[in-house]
Scaffold this motif. Structure first.
Motif, PDB file in Angstrom:
ATOM      1  N   GLU A  91       2.142   7.037  -7.007  1.00 26.94           N
ATOM      2  CA  GLU A  91       0.960   7.624  -7.653  1.00 26.94           C
ATOM      3  C   GLU A  91       1.282   8.934  -8.374  1.00 26.94           C
ATOM      4  O   GLU A  91       0.861   9.155  -9.510  1.00 26.94           O
ATOM      5  N   ALA A  92       2.056   9.795  -7.743  1.00 31.38           N
ATOM      6  CA  ALA A  92       2.397  11.084  -8.360  1.00 31.38           C
ATOM      7  C   ALA A  92       3.204  10.879  -9.639  1.00 31.38           C
ATOM      8  O   ALA A  92       2.979  11.562 -10.647  1.00 31.38           O
ATOM      9  N   LEU A 114       2.428   1.763  -3.529  1.00 34.10           N
ATOM     10  CA  LEU A 114       1.448   2.284  -4.480  1.00 34.10           C
ATOM     11  C   LEU A 114       1.173   3.763  -4.244  1.00 34.10           C
ATOM     12  O   LEU A 114       1.093   4.542  -5.196  1.00 34.10           O
ATOM     13  N   ALA A 115       1.059   4.130  -2.991  1.00 32.68           N
ATOM     14  CA  ALA A 115       0.802   5.533  -2.676  1.00 32.68           C
ATOM     15  C   ALA A 115       1.976   6.418  -3.084  1.00 32.68           C
ATOM     16  O   ALA A 115       1.787   7.522  -3.614  1.00 32.68           O
ATOM     17  N   SER A 116       3.189   5.912  -2.895  1.00 31.13           N
ATOM     18  CA  SER A 116       4.371   6.713  -3.208  1.00 31.13           C
ATOM     19  C   SER A 116       4.596   6.889  -4.705  1.00 31.13           C
ATOM     20  O   SER A 116       5.197   7.871  -5.126  1.00 31.13           O
ATOM     21  N   VAL A 136       8.037   4.596 -12.261  1.00 28.30           N
ATOM     22  CA  VAL A 136       6.835   3.766 -12.126  1.00 28.30           C
ATOM     23  C   VAL A 136       7.167   2.314 -12.465  1.00 28.30           C
ATOM     24  O   VAL A 136       6.746   1.395 -11.756  1.00 28.30           O
ATOM     25  N   ALA A 148       3.089   8.248 -11.573  1.00 32.36           N
ATOM     26  CA  ALA A 148       2.196   7.696 -12.585  1.00 32.36           C
ATOM     27  C   ALA A 148       1.401   8.816 -13.253  1.00 32.36           C
ATOM     28  O   ALA A 148       1.244   8.831 -14.483  1.00 32.36           O
ATOM     29  N   GLU A 149       0.938   9.765 -12.464  1.00 32.74           N
ATOM     30  CA  GLU A 149       0.206  10.898 -13.028  1.00 32.74           C
ATOM     31  C   GLU A 149       1.104  11.730 -13.942  1.00 32.74           C
ATOM     32  O   GLU A 149       0.681  12.151 -15.017  1.00 32.74           O
ATOM     33  N   LYS A 183       0.830  -1.213   0.000  1.00 33.41           N
ATOM     34  CA  LYS A 183       0.000   0.000   0.000  1.00 33.41           C
ATOM     35  C   LYS A 183       0.862   1.261   0.000  1.00 33.41           C
ATOM     36  O   LYS A 183       0.562   2.214  -0.716  1.00 33.41           O
TER      37      LYS A 183
END
Length: 60
Positions: free
Chosen positions: A15-16, A11-13, A33, A18-19, A8
Motif C-alpha cells: 500500500e505504501a 496488499l497491506a505491505s 507494486v 502504491a501511494e 491480505k
C-alpha cells in the motif's frame, strides 16, 4: 485460508509503495507494486485451484 491471509498481508505491505507511485511519481515504487501484483496473481490462482480441488472432493 492461509493463502488468503497471505493475500491480505501482501496488499497491506504494498500500500505504501502504491501511494508513493501514484501520488509522488516514484518509479521504483511502481516497480515494487508491479512485482507485488504479479505475486498476488500467482496467489489468487493457487487459491482458485485449491477451491476447485476442495469442491471436487466434496462432491464424492
Amino acid at each position: 485460508m492461509e493463502k488468503f491471509s497471505k493475500v491480505k498481508e501482501l496488499l497491506a505491505s504494498v500500500e505504501a509503495d502504491a501511494e508513493k507511485f501514484y501520488n509522488s511519481g516514484n518509479n521504483a515504487a511502481g516497480t515494487r507494486v508491479r512485482k507485488a501484483m504479479q505475486d498476488l496473481k500467482v496467489l489468487a490462482q493457487e487459491i482458485r485451484t485449491e477451491i476447485t480441488e476442495k469442491k471436487t472432493l466434496n462432491k464424492y
